[in-house]
Design a protein around this motif. Sequence first.
Motif, PDB file in Angstrom:
ATOM      1  N   VAL A  31       0.867  -1.184   0.000  1.00 21.33           N
ATOM      2  CA  VAL A  31       0.000   0.000   0.000  1.00 21.33           C
ATOM      3  C   VAL A  31       0.900   1.230   0.000  1.00 21.33           C
ATOM      4  O   VAL A  31       1.724   1.411   0.901  1.00 21.33           O
ATOM      5  N   LEU A  32       0.731   2.052  -1.001  1.00 17.80           N
ATOM      6  CA  LEU A  32       1.571   3.243  -1.169  1.00 17.80           C
ATOM      7  C   LEU A  32       0.786   4.475  -0.754  1.00 17.80           C
ATOM      8  O   LEU A  32      -0.404   4.608  -1.060  1.00 17.80           O
ATOM      9  N   SER A  33       1.432   5.373  -0.045  1.00 23.03           N
ATOM     10  CA  SER A  33       0.763   6.628   0.309  1.00 23.03           C
ATOM     11  C   SER A  33       0.551   7.465  -0.945  1.00 23.03           C
ATOM     12  O   SER A  33       1.173   7.244  -1.985  1.00 23.03           O
ATOM     13  N   GLY A  34      -0.333   8.441  -0.858  1.00 20.44           N
ATOM     14  CA  GLY A  34      -0.645   9.257  -2.024  1.00 20.44           C
ATOM     15  C   GLY A  34       0.463  10.232  -2.371  1.00 20.44           C
ATOM     16  O   GLY A  34       1.490  10.323  -1.690  1.00 20.44           O
ATOM     17  N   LEU A  35       0.260  10.968  -3.442  1.00 21.00           N
ATOM     18  CA  LEU A  35       1.213  12.003  -3.823  1.00 21.00           C
ATOM     19  C   LEU A  35       1.264  13.075  -2.743  1.00 21.00           C
ATOM     20  O   LEU A  35       0.248  13.387  -2.112  1.00 21.00           O
ATOM     21  N   THR A  36       2.435  13.624  -2.530  1.00 21.74           N
ATOM     22  CA  THR A  36       2.576  14.676  -1.526  1.00 21.74           C
ATOM     23  C   THR A  36       1.642  15.836  -1.840  1.00 21.74           C
ATOM     24  O   THR A  36       1.545  16.287  -2.981  1.00 21.74           O
ATOM     25  N   ILE A  40      -0.684  16.308   3.616  1.00 18.66           N
ATOM     26  CA  ILE A  40       0.389  15.404   4.023  1.00 18.66           C
ATOM     27  C   ILE A  40       1.542  16.191   4.630  1.00 18.66           C
ATOM     28  O   ILE A  40       2.097  15.819   5.673  1.00 18.66           O
ATOM     29  N   LEU A  41       1.913  17.297   3.995  1.00 17.42           N
ATOM     30  CA  LEU A  41       2.995  18.123   4.541  1.00 17.42           C
ATOM     31  C   LEU A  41       2.598  18.708   5.898  1.00 17.42           C
ATOM     32  O   LEU A  41       3.403  18.677   6.848  1.00 17.42           O
ATOM     33  N   ASP A  42       1.390  19.214   6.012  1.00 18.44           N
ATOM     34  CA  ASP A  42       0.944  19.790   7.284  1.00 18.44           C
ATOM     35  C   ASP A  42       0.928  18.746   8.394  1.00 18.44           C
ATOM     36  O   ASP A  42       1.326  19.020   9.537  1.00 18.44           O
ATOM     37  N   VAL A  58       8.083  15.637   5.458  1.00 18.44           N
ATOM     38  CA  VAL A  58       7.237  15.038   4.419  1.00 18.44           C
ATOM     39  C   VAL A  58       7.067  13.546   4.672  1.00 18.44           C
ATOM     40  O   VAL A  58       5.962  12.995   4.550  1.00 18.44           O
ATOM     41  N   PHE A  59       8.162  12.863   5.050  1.00 16.50           N
ATOM     42  CA  PHE A  59       8.085  11.425   5.317  1.00 16.50           C
ATOM     43  C   PHE A  59       7.110  11.144   6.458  1.00 16.50           C
ATOM     44  O   PHE A  59       6.300  10.207   6.375  1.00 16.50           O
ATOM     45  N   HIS A  60       7.177  11.933   7.519  1.00 15.49           N
ATOM     46  CA  HIS A  60       6.255  11.747   8.643  1.00 15.49           C
ATOM     47  C   HIS A  60       4.802  11.924   8.191  1.00 15.49           C
ATOM     48  O   HIS A  60       3.911  11.191   8.637  1.00 15.49           O
ATOM     49  N   GLY A  61       4.569  12.881   7.317  1.00 15.37           N
ATOM     50  CA  GLY A  61       3.215  13.081   6.811  1.00 15.37           C
ATOM     51  C   GLY A  61       2.704  11.879   6.046  1.00 15.37           C
ATOM     52  O   GLY A  61       1.537  11.480   6.182  1.00 15.37           O
ATOM     53  N   HIS A  62       3.568  11.272   5.253  1.00 11.75           N
ATOM     54  CA  HIS A  62       3.177  10.071   4.506  1.00 11.75           C
ATOM     55  C   HIS A  62       2.927   8.894   5.449  1.00 11.75           C
ATOM     56  O   HIS A  62       2.033   8.069   5.203  1.00 11.75           O
ATOM     57  N   VAL A  64       1.776   9.135   8.500  1.00  9.22           N
ATOM     58  CA  VAL A  64       0.463   9.405   9.089  1.00  9.22           C
ATOM     59  C   VAL A  64      -0.644   8.982   8.126  1.00  9.22           C
ATOM     60  O   VAL A  64      -1.663   8.393   8.525  1.00  9.22           O
ATOM     61  N   HIS A  65      -0.444   9.246   6.853  1.00 11.04           N
ATOM     62  CA  HIS A  65      -1.423   8.922   5.816  1.00 11.04           C
ATOM     63  C   HIS A  65      -1.652   7.410   5.715  1.00 11.04           C
ATOM     64  O   HIS A  65      -2.751   6.968   5.361  1.00 11.04           O
ATOM     65  N   LEU A  66      -0.640   6.618   6.056  1.00 14.81           N
ATOM     66  CA  LEU A  66      -0.709   5.160   5.895  1.00 14.81           C
ATOM     67  C   LEU A  66      -1.105   4.401   7.152  1.00 14.81           C
ATOM     68  O   LEU A  66      -1.613   3.278   7.066  1.00 14.81           O
ATOM     69  N   LYS A  67      -0.874   4.963   8.307  1.00 16.61           N
ATOM     70  CA  LYS A  67      -0.861   4.183   9.543  1.00 16.61           C
ATOM     71  C   LYS A  67      -2.151   3.423   9.844  1.00 16.61           C
ATOM     72  O   LYS A  67      -2.111   2.341  10.450  1.00 16.61           O
TER      73      LYS A  67
END
Length: 320
Positions: A31-36, A40-42, A58-62, A64-67
């Motif tokens: 499962v891949l996170s979406g485009l930045t 996601i940045l916020d 940015v990595f932390h935002g991604h 969060v998006h996946l967790k």
Amino acid sequence: MPKVGIPRALLYYNYFPMWKVFFEELGAEVVLSGLTNKKILDDGVNCCVDDACLPMKVFHGHAVHLKDRVDYLFVPRLISVEKNEYICPKFCGLPDMVINSIEGLPKVIDCTINLRDGNKSLRKAVLEVGGLFTGSLSRIYNAYQKASAELADYERLMLNGATPLEALNGNGPPPADYQYSIGLIGHPYNIYDNYVSMSIIEKLRVRGINVLTQDMVCKEELDRIAEGFTKPMFWSFGKKIMAASSYLIDQRNVRGIIYLVAFGCGLDALVGDLVERRIRKKGVPFCMITIDEHTGEAGVDTRLEAFIDMLEWRDTQECL
């Protein structure tokens, strides 16, 4: 079927095809996170430590998006990806940063990869990660072999001029009649993430400019150039950036070099100065663009327009 989440950030642009095939061959769903994007940045800015660089946020935002969508989150502990070299030390502590900054994470796959002294660490990491999904050593070995072959195909496409986004779709660069070439150097997670870079590659291509990056130069050529450095560059990406800038000027005749850097990056602060000195000695125009979470697109566009106008003005003066 277990789900493995891979954040679309940092070394995703270097190794995602390998990681994807490896996990899928072991029976997992990737499962891949979406485009930045801004959210996601916020999210990354809100949960990451304040003094982290933009790519880490940015990595932390991604993450969060996946967790909440996966059973595992893949965050390898990277120390070295080349023999006798290192990468940014923040990669070493990345799993700990993510675990301590984000609540409600699934199991984090934080295998250690350190190729500084050879491939022993890599073999251990492959077996460790593969063992989470199967007890068959032969299946793990076959998965790694297929993953390595996929990575080789991906890198060949980039050597032929494709960006990672194009190469991930199995495509080469779009056909076009470019007027001239510009070298674009920097960490891959800065120059290839369209939100972070504000689509700098596409903006240059639209202006009729061919964009050449360090990933479009073969490793053997970069290593050969690096051997001529006054002192060894033991940072893998720093060495690649410095060697690529020389190669693009001497062998590919680029009109100028743009270096995209993240504010607060210690490696870029050192390498950027070294690269600029080497490039200016060759009499080639150089532009450094610094980005962070506050950078506005209008400012980047203005810098690009001014640099391109300067290149074109310089050409007309040389013809007089």
